[in-house]
Design an enzyme around this catalytic site. Structure first.
Site, PDB file in Angstrom:
ATOM      1  N   PRO A   2       1.192  -0.981   0.153  1.00 45.26           N
ATOM      2  CA  PRO A   2      -0.535  -0.052   0.212  1.00 45.26           C
ATOM      3  C   PRO A   2       0.774   1.345   0.055  1.00 45.26           C
ATOM      4  O   PRO A   2       2.101   1.422   1.180  1.00 45.26           O
ATOM      5  CB  PRO A   2      -1.155   0.178   1.411  1.00 45.26           C
ATOM      6  CG  PRO A   2      -0.589  -1.468   1.053  1.00 45.26           C
ATOM      7  CD  PRO A   2      -0.124  -2.078   1.166  1.00 45.26           C
ATOM      8  N   GLU A   3       0.817   2.345  -0.749  1.00 46.22           N
ATOM      9  CA  GLU A   3       1.423   3.912  -1.689  1.00 46.22           C
ATOM     10  C   GLU A   3       0.846   4.822  -0.613  1.00 46.22           C
ATOM     11  O   GLU A   3      -0.658   4.197  -0.284  1.00 46.22           O
ATOM     12  CB  GLU A   3       2.020   3.977  -2.311  1.00 46.22           C
ATOM     13  CG  GLU A   3       2.729   2.678  -2.482  1.00 46.22           C
ATOM     14  CD  GLU A   3       3.410   2.120  -4.692  1.00 46.22           C
ATOM     15  OE1 GLU A   3       3.492   3.552  -4.990  1.00 46.22           O
ATOM     16  OE2 GLU A   3       3.609   1.596  -4.689  1.00 46.22           O
TER      17      GLU A   3
END
Ligand SMILES: [Zn+2]
Length: 272
Positions: A2-3
């Site tokens: 997850p960014e």
């Protein structure tokens, strides 16, 4: 994985669902000894119990859940972490590492296959997120700031984009995508970028992050949003994990190399 776009999607979803709720009971699996940082999990659970959730914020890839009493519950999902809000109980799930019952009977369910995610409960947020660079979608991060940042570094430009203390929230997917949009080769030394190139890269970073946000993130493997649904942006990427496939702009095969220790995808013709 997850960014920024994935964590921001979770933040937005959770805001509508859990602000105003109180944590009735917290449980951390003995299987996840590294999840809670800075204190034993039992102490963390005890301190979290009874706290009211006032607001959700985000810095880089960190989710900040602000509570009453001046405390902030900070979550970093690392590679495979996810937070799902369940109206009933948490699903029986092998990778459930922590569970938080709220006062309306709903649950926050923390799942993490690889167990690399971390949580803190702190009075001072800067002890965890104080060293992060600017937000790439924030007003303080303009093309001039990016050029200045790059001009001081001889590392590959991709490595600088991934450095959370340089700019916060960009990971492997959006670094590759932004460099493609900007026409910049990932291995190019950061300080070799002209002002024009830095301007293009600044535009490209914002473009890919905004588009990914519109798509509610990218789900290449594990990422799901707070409702357990996948994002859609993986269907729109131009280079990431497209090794050997034709570039959408010129038809040249996308190449994969390692830059700064990370798997990197680029078009050898479009990116110079
Ligand atoms: Zn190309």
């Amino acid at each position: 994985m997850p960014e920024l776009p994935e964590v921001e999607t979770i933040r937005r979803d959770l805001t509508a669902r859990i602000v105003g709720r109180t944590v009735a009971e917290a449980w951390v699996s003995p299987n996840a000894p590294k999840l809670v940082q800075g204190e034993p999990a039992a102490a963390f659970c005890l301190r979290l119990g009874g706290r009211r959730i006032e607001e959700l914020d985000r810095r880089g890839k960190y989710l900040l859940i602000r509570l009453d009493g001046g405390l902030t519950w900070i979550v970093h999902l690392r590679m495979t972490g996810g937070i799902i809000h369940a109206r009933g109980g948490c699903p029986e799930e092998r990778f459930l590492r922590a569970r938080f019952r709220l006062d309306d009977g709903s649950h926050l369910c923390y799942v993490d296959l690889r167990k690399l995610g971390t949580m803190w409960l702190v009075g001072e947020e800067s002890t965890v997120v104080g060293k992060l660079g600017p937000e790439p979608l924030g007003e303080a991060f303009g093309p001039r700031e990016l050029h200045r940042l790059l001009s001081r570094r001889s590392a590959p430009v991709k490595a600088v984009l991934l450095d959370q203390e340089a700019v916060a929230g960009i990971g492997n997917i959006y670094a590759d995508e932004a460099l493609f949009e900007a026409g910049v080769r990932p291995s190019k030394p950061a300080k070799a970028l002209s002002r024009r190139a830095a301007e293009r890269l600044h535009w490209a970073v914002r473009k890919v992050l905004v588009e990914a946000l519109e798509d509610r993130g990218s789900s290449f493997r594990d990422y799901v949003d707070a409702e357990g649904e996948q994002g859609m942006h993986q269907l729109r990427v131009k280079v990431f994990r497209r090794t050997g496939e034709p570039c959408y702009a010129c038809g040249t095969a996308i190449r994969r190399v390692r830059v700064g220790g990370r798997s990197t995808h680029y078009c050898p013709k479009c990116q110079r």
